[in-house]
Design a protein around this motif. Structure first.
Motif, PDB file in Angstrom:
ATOM      1  N   ARG A  76     -21.797  -9.510  11.267  1.00  0.00           N
ATOM      2  CA  ARG A  76     -20.461  -9.036  11.600  1.00  0.00           C
ATOM      3  C   ARG A  76     -20.128  -7.837  10.712  1.00  0.00           C
ATOM      4  O   ARG A  76     -20.285  -7.887   9.496  1.00  0.00           O
ATOM      5  CB  ARG A  76     -19.424 -10.143  11.387  1.00  0.00           C
ATOM      6  N   VAL A  77     -19.683  -6.771  11.346  1.00  0.00           N
ATOM      7  CA  VAL A  77     -19.300  -5.550  10.639  1.00  0.00           C
ATOM      8  C   VAL A  77     -17.851  -5.243  10.979  1.00  0.00           C
ATOM      9  O   VAL A  77     -17.478  -5.222  12.155  1.00  0.00           O
ATOM     10  CB  VAL A  77     -20.201  -4.363  11.028  1.00  0.00           C
ATOM     11  N   GLU A  78     -17.051  -4.999   9.963  1.00  0.00           N
ATOM     12  CA  GLU A  78     -15.634  -4.705  10.167  1.00  0.00           C
ATOM     13  C   GLU A  78     -15.219  -3.551   9.256  1.00  0.00           C
ATOM     14  O   GLU A  78     -15.139  -3.712   8.040  1.00  0.00           O
ATOM     15  CB  GLU A  78     -14.773  -5.932   9.875  1.00  0.00           C
ATOM     16  N   PRO A  79     -14.971  -2.356   9.815  1.00  0.00           N
ATOM     17  CA  PRO A  79     -14.466  -1.247   8.999  1.00  0.00           C
ATOM     18  C   PRO A  79     -13.081  -1.569   8.442  1.00  0.00           C
ATOM     19  O   PRO A  79     -12.295  -2.306   9.048  1.00  0.00           O
ATOM     20  CB  PRO A  79     -14.413  -0.073   9.982  1.00  0.00           C
ATOM     21  N   THR A  80     -12.784  -1.014   7.289  1.00  0.00           N
ATOM     22  CA  THR A  80     -11.498  -1.227   6.635  1.00  0.00           C
ATOM     23  C   THR A  80     -10.709   0.083   6.611  1.00  0.00           C
ATOM     24  O   THR A  80     -11.294   1.175   6.674  1.00  0.00           O
ATOM     25  CB  THR A  80     -11.688  -1.747   5.206  1.00  0.00           C
ATOM     26  N   ARG A  81      -9.406  -0.034   6.496  1.00  0.00           N
ATOM     27  CA  ARG A  81      -8.541   1.136   6.571  1.00  0.00           C
ATOM     28  C   ARG A  81      -8.626   2.011   5.330  1.00  0.00           C
ATOM     29  O   ARG A  81      -8.130   3.137   5.350  1.00  0.00           O
ATOM     30  CB  ARG A  81      -7.092   0.694   6.805  1.00  0.00           C
ATOM     31  N   ASP A  82      -9.243   1.532   4.259  1.00  0.00           N
ATOM     32  CA  ASP A  82      -9.421   2.363   3.074  1.00  0.00           C
ATOM     33  C   ASP A  82     -10.691   3.198   3.145  1.00  0.00           C
ATOM     34  O   ASP A  82     -11.047   3.873   2.171  1.00  0.00           O
ATOM     35  CB  ASP A  82      -9.425   1.510   1.808  1.00  0.00           C
ATOM     36  N   GLY A  83     -11.398   3.158   4.277  1.00  0.00           N
ATOM     37  CA  GLY A  83     -12.603   3.956   4.443  1.00  0.00           C
ATOM     38  C   GLY A  83     -13.883   3.221   4.116  1.00  0.00           C
ATOM     39  O   GLY A  83     -14.943   3.848   4.035  1.00  0.00           O
TER      40      GLY A  83
END
Length: 312
Positions: free
Chosen positions: A120-127
């Motif tokens: 599972r890969v989930e980008p975060t809003r901090d980059g």
């Protein structure tokens, strides 16, 4: 480096606790200038370094600007093996290892991990990005199988800051002109042919790592910027359930007797929605809605990786 890029500072603040910024700073030889305090806080927060001769340790605030030191802006984030992310790996046995990853190494990691079944890969809003997968291990007793989770956490070494509408508009302009976006060093502007980004906005994009300046002067979005844009475009929310409520008297006549929850009904339905508009579904509980929202973020990230959105 021009004269406008280098500021000579002198600490004039009274005694403060170690590690605290000075109350006031002055710029030589113009004398006192209250705005230099804001410059000093900005410099220390964005990784500016002391350059030139006369570098000293200020005895008042314990900052290395001294009486004759000069604070210079950080170097441009260039493509190549230079680290862009801090990386934390947590193994199946619970051990944690910290390291650094370059932009290309992080992009390759996302591609390779996505090929692992169940990852599972989930980008975060901090980059950054959060990666997790499940590993089966033998337990302490014969025949026992234990599921443990391995994780990898990527975070930009230089904080991107808040993604404002202005920054998003500038990034959209740069991303819409691949191969034509360049950094005009003489004018301190990013040009894309018909569009030109002002010097202040250009400096903000470069210093915070939103864009990468190639060796030939071309400009493109950094991997951290693409991860932050993707995470911001897929912000999910879950609605708060109604909970216990009292139905219509005509429908539940005779059931509404006095005492605590007599005659009350419970509604735990929660709606999971996404900013992209592709998710708007109800679940029997808020916990189920959060799982649905998480699966939506992971699925959109998987599709983005397969489409090459995060390739550099």
């Amino acid at each position: 480096m021009t004269d406008t890029d280098v500021h000579v500072l002198r600490c004039t603040g009274p005694g403060v606790l170690p590690g605290q910024p000075c109350h006031t700073l002055s710029k030589q030889p113009d004398g006192p200038n209250p705005t230099m305090a804001k410059l000093h806080r900005y410099a220390t927060a964005n990784g500016w370094s002391a350059v030139g001769t006369g570098r000293e340790l200020c005895p008042t605030c314990t900052q290395t600007h001294g009486t004759t030191a000069r604070l210079a802006p950080p170097q441009l984030v260039t493509a190549g093996p230079a680290p862009m992310f801090s990386q934390n790996n947590t193994g199946a046995d619970g051990t944690s290892v910290d390291g650094r990853a370059s932009e290309r190494a992080a992009a390759s990691l996302l591609t390779r991990v996505q090929a692992r079944r169940g990852a599972r890969v989930e980008p975060t809003r901090d980059g950054g990005a959060f990666i997790a997968w499940t590993v089966l291990r033998f337990g302490e007793r014969d025949g026992d199988v234990v599921e443990t989770e391995c994780t990898i956490t990527l975070k930009p070494l230089v904080p991107l800051g808040r993604l404002t509408q202005t920054i998003r508009a500038d990034l959209d302009i740069i991303d819409a002109a691949p191969g034509r976006t360049r950094l005009d060093a003489s004018a301190h502007r990013i040009t894309t042919g018909f569009h030109s980004i002002p010097p202040a906005a250009t400096a903000r994009l470069v210093e915070r790592g939103w864009v990468v300046v190639e060796a030939g002067g071309s400009v493109r979005l950094s991997l951290a910027a693409r991860l932050a844009l993707h995470a911001d475009a897929h912000r999910t929310t879950t609605s708060e359930p109604i909970g216990y409520y009292r139905p219509d008297q005509a429908v539940s006549a005779g059931a509404n007797r006095g005492g605590r929850r007599n005659g009350l009904l419970h509604n735990g339905t929660s709606r999971a929605s996404c900013a992209c508009g592709e998710l708007s579904k109800y679940d029997d509980s808020r916990y189920g809605a959060r799982i649905r929202a998480r699966k939506h973020r992971e699925e959109t990230a998987r599709l983005a990786i397969l489409a090459g959105t995060f390739n550099v």
